[in-house]
Design an enzyme around this catalytic site. Structure first.
Site, PDB file in Angstrom:
ATOM      1  N   ASP A   1       1.193  -0.535   2.061  1.00 41.23           N
ATOM      2  CA  ASP A   1       1.835  -0.414   3.357  1.00 41.23           C
ATOM      3  C   ASP A   1       0.976   0.456   4.284  1.00 41.23           C
ATOM      4  OD1 ASP A   1       4.300  -0.500   5.146  1.00 41.23           O
ATOM      5  OD2 ASP A   1       4.129   1.662   4.812  1.00 41.23           O
TER       6      ASP A   1
ATOM      7  N   GLU B   1      -1.992  -4.020   4.048  1.00 41.52           N
ATOM      8  CA  GLU B   1      -1.403  -4.259   5.347  1.00 41.52           C
ATOM      9  C   GLU B   1      -2.356  -3.564   6.316  1.00 41.52           C
ATOM     10  OE1 GLU B   1       2.867  -3.858   7.634  1.00 41.52           O
ATOM     11  OE2 GLU B   1       2.174  -2.126   6.479  1.00 41.52           O
TER      12      GLU B   1
END
Length: 708
Positions: free
Chosen positions: A348, A384
């Site tokens: 993330d 990401e």
């Protein structure tokens, strides 16, 4: 209680069969107390026993307690300087979680005692004991029988990812017992395994399962942190997802889930959040890292260490400039691979991990550590590739070992199918693996994780049903969530009885699925999209742990056609290497033939010209994929040969007549996919030849396979 010196390695609580070694890092601590918690009996208070850790070596405090074993709850109290203006926040009144805890017991009970200041006066010091309101760490048993576990080790070019939420996937499935719904055991239940296998996916990418905290602001509004991007324990599986207890049993349950999925040939990828923690900004609670060594674990504002340097939008950023924070991240990654047997990670806001100073740096120490690590470097690593800081959007900017969520793929495919002008050339680039993003540094199409929808944003059903977000249930005045969704409601906002709109919406869903699964790269399907899952227009259900975010399996029967269509496209992709090449197209003729490995054709069957690409209004083309032009080799070194395909793509609103190209491309073609006719009930399945015409309805993709 007599405590032995023990060892500084490994960090955390390590049970050896006769006792447990405790070790914790802190450079600033002057004294550390190990706190053991035992229940006196039903309805009676919990007893806390405090023991000073006797030794300190290499900035690690440690001690060994005989006869302390699995199930023992514990925490730490760190004595040291409390000078917030200098970035020092030790306070022994605050019970702290072990950063290396393998399991966590309980939930936060939000109270002022969890904070190091009194509400209303951030400059004050709060010495109220936080133990009655805090979670505790748990000693775990490392033994588990992995003897028959075989990690699938599926190559990227054969991978189809299914992004899933442990609770949301299983909470409303009628075939899963009530006491198992919403848990790791529920995800490993035979009915879930059957669905995943029937769909044909090869990996589940689980949304955060590291122990996380429900934000106080959400709890006060009767909501929760459903998505879980609020980590406090990087080694512990989240205890709310365990059905067989929380005193360490969640570790056993998680391992059993992984082993079961592996037996079904399905990999497990974890969505991990190493960029920040649940302690928030300078006004956040003191739960663990802040009270142990604030300067080591968090990035502080230069010249103003009372405040946190934040590129994540959460209040703090993990300090990847410090050796101990980097050590914790790497130790955590290795633990989940070696002890929990997971097959990869999706990071993330990965750009935040590459900020050693201010800008994102491809040569950051974090990348160096991952690249040289003999364990972590061998599993799937998905970035990401953005954060909220300046210069944080880094799609195409990660090192060669990494793959990336391709946000440009998502945006382009959405724009193309809703008819945005000047999107044809961009669509062609994304469809063929995004060579403009990945080829220059030696990466291949497999570096692109392609997706149209994910947990963050509209579901596939909502993408074709809403022009605007409808996030009122979140209690933020509909201000949260992305406002520019590249969505299209096709003439009515939300549910409608208009049959023409409903038919077009279903066709558009199939267009997105067909595009995703026939594109070069690695496809990722968001859970429930194949079932027509809706969030009623809410594109930010991060706080909705209820029917709005859970999959409604009652929709499965109504969406059987969509589910079957998705499974058929997955199977088609897996059966034909031409859709999952390991190298980029070169647009050059294959030896012994005048035909290229790929050809871009106008609807009249002629080659696309520069004018055709640059016209700006074109929304239709044919794509020839030459199965004899694949440069890949199989596992024994033989050249890969496949069938050839012709894709007739019409994103315009009007019917388009396509003329099949001359016989050099193929003499006999058969329709195998038609998004306007998903069951091929009305398609012309008979053989078609060069020069014949195919009338393709507006907003439709038709796929023809060469037979001769």
């Amino acid at each position: 209680m007599h405590i032995w010196p023990g060892s500084a390695y490994p960090l955390g609580a390590s049970f050896d069969g006769g006792g447990t070694n405790f070790a914790i890092f802190s450079e600033v601590a002057e004294r550390i107390e190990l706190c053991l918690f035992d229940d006196d009996g039903p309805g009676m208070k919990t007893t806390e026993t405090r023991v000073d850790l006797p030794e300190r070596n290499g900035l690690v405090w440690h001690g060994y307690l005989p006869r302390i074993g699995p199930g023992q709850r514990y925490g730490y109290r760190v004595h040291g300087p409390y000078q917030p203006e200098a970035g020092l926040r030790c306070n022994p009144a605050k019970l702290l979680l072990d950063p290396y805890a393998k399991a966590v017991d309980g939930r936060i009970a939000w109270d002022e005692a969890l904070f190091s200041y009194r509400f209303g006066d951030p400059t004050s010091r709060n010495d109220a004991d936080s133990a009655p309101f805090a979670m505790t760490s748990v000693v775990t048993n490392p033994f588990f029988d992995w003897s028959d576990d075989r990690p699938p080790r599926i190559p990227y070019n054969e991978t189809v990812i299914y992004e899933a939420h442990v609770k949301g996937m299983t909470m409303r499935h009628p075939g899963i017992p009530d006491d198992v719904q919403g848990t790791y055991a529920g995800l490993a239940h035979p009915v879930m395994i059957r669905h995943l296998r029937n769909l044909g996916v090869t990996a589940v990418e689980l949304m955060p399962v590291h122990q996380f905290v429900h934000d106080s602001t959400l709890v006060e509004r009767g909501l929760s942190n459903y998505w879980g991007y609020n980590t406090i324990g990087f080694f512990a599986p989240h205890n709310d997802y365990a059905c067989f207890g929380t005193r360490g049993e969640q570790v056993l349950e998680f391992k059993t889930m992984v082993r079961t999925l592996h037996r079904a040939g399905i990999e497990v990828i974890l969505d991990v959040v190493y960029n920040h923690t649940a302690e928030g900004n300078h006004l956040g609670p003191t739960l663990s890292f802040r009270g142990i060594d604030n300067q080591a674990y968090y990035r502080l504002v230069p010249g103003d260490p009372q405040h946190y340097y934040d590129t994540t939008g959460t209040g703090n950023s993990f300090n990847v400039r410090h050796h101990e924070s980097l050590r914790l991240i790497m130790d955590s990654l290795r633990y989940w691979v070696t002890e929990m047997h997971v097959d990869g990670f999706r990071f993330d806001l990965a750009s935040a991990l590459a900020r050693e100073f201010h800008s994102v740096d491809r040569l950051a120490a974090f990348f160096d550590l991952v690249n040289q690590d003999p364990i972590v470097s061998q599993v799937k690593l998905i970035a990401e590739p953005w954060d909220v800081g300046e210069g944080g959007y880094q799609v195409g900017g990660f090192p060669p070992l990494w793959t990336e969520w391709n946000g440009r793929y998502r945006d382009t495919v959405r724009d193309f199918w809703r008819g945005e002008p000047a999107s044809l050339g961009e669509f062609a680039s994304r469809f063929t693996g995004s060579s403009d993003l990945y080829e220059a540094d030696g990466r291949r199409p497999l570096a692109s994780i392609n997706f149209v929808t994910a947990h963050d944003g509209f579901t596939l059903h909502d993408l074709v049903s809403y022009n605007e977000k409808h996030n009122e249930a979140n209690g933020e005045g509909n201000r949260d969530g992305e406002s520019h969704n590249r969505s299209w409601n096709h003439g009515a906002e939300g549910p409608t009885d208009d049959s023409e709109i409903r038919i077009l919406r279903e066709r558009q869903k199939r267009n997105f699925i067909a595009t995703l699964l026939l594109s070069q790269g690695v496809p990722m399907i968001a859970h429930g999209d194949e079932l027509g899952r809706t969030q009623q227009g809410n594109n930010n259900v991060y706080c909705q742990d209820d029917e709005l975010s859970w999959i409604d399996w009652a929709d499965a029967r109504e969406n059987e056609v969509l589910t079957e269509f998705t499974a058929r496209l997955v199977a088609m992709r897996q059966a034909h290497p031409v859709f999952r090449r390991q190298r980029f197209f070169q647009s050059r003729a294959i030896r012994g033939s005048s035909i290229n490995d790929i050809a871009w054709l106008r609807p009249d069957g002629q080659q696309m010209s520069d004018d055709d690409w640059n016209g700006g209004r074109a929304q239709s083309l044919a794509i020839f994929l030459n199965g004899e032009g694949i440069p890949d080799r199989d596992e024994v070194g033989e050249r890969v040969i496949d069938d050839s395909f012709l894709l007739l793509v019409n994103a315009s609103p009007h019917q388009m007549t396509f003329t099949l190209p001359d016989q050099d491309y193929g003499r006999v073609w058969e329709v195998v996919v038609d998004t306007a006719d998903p069951l091929l009930a009305h398609a012309r399945r008979r053989a078609s030849g060069p020069g014949e015409r195919q009338r393709v309805p507006g907003r439709t993709m038709r796929v023809l396979q060469r037979r001769y």
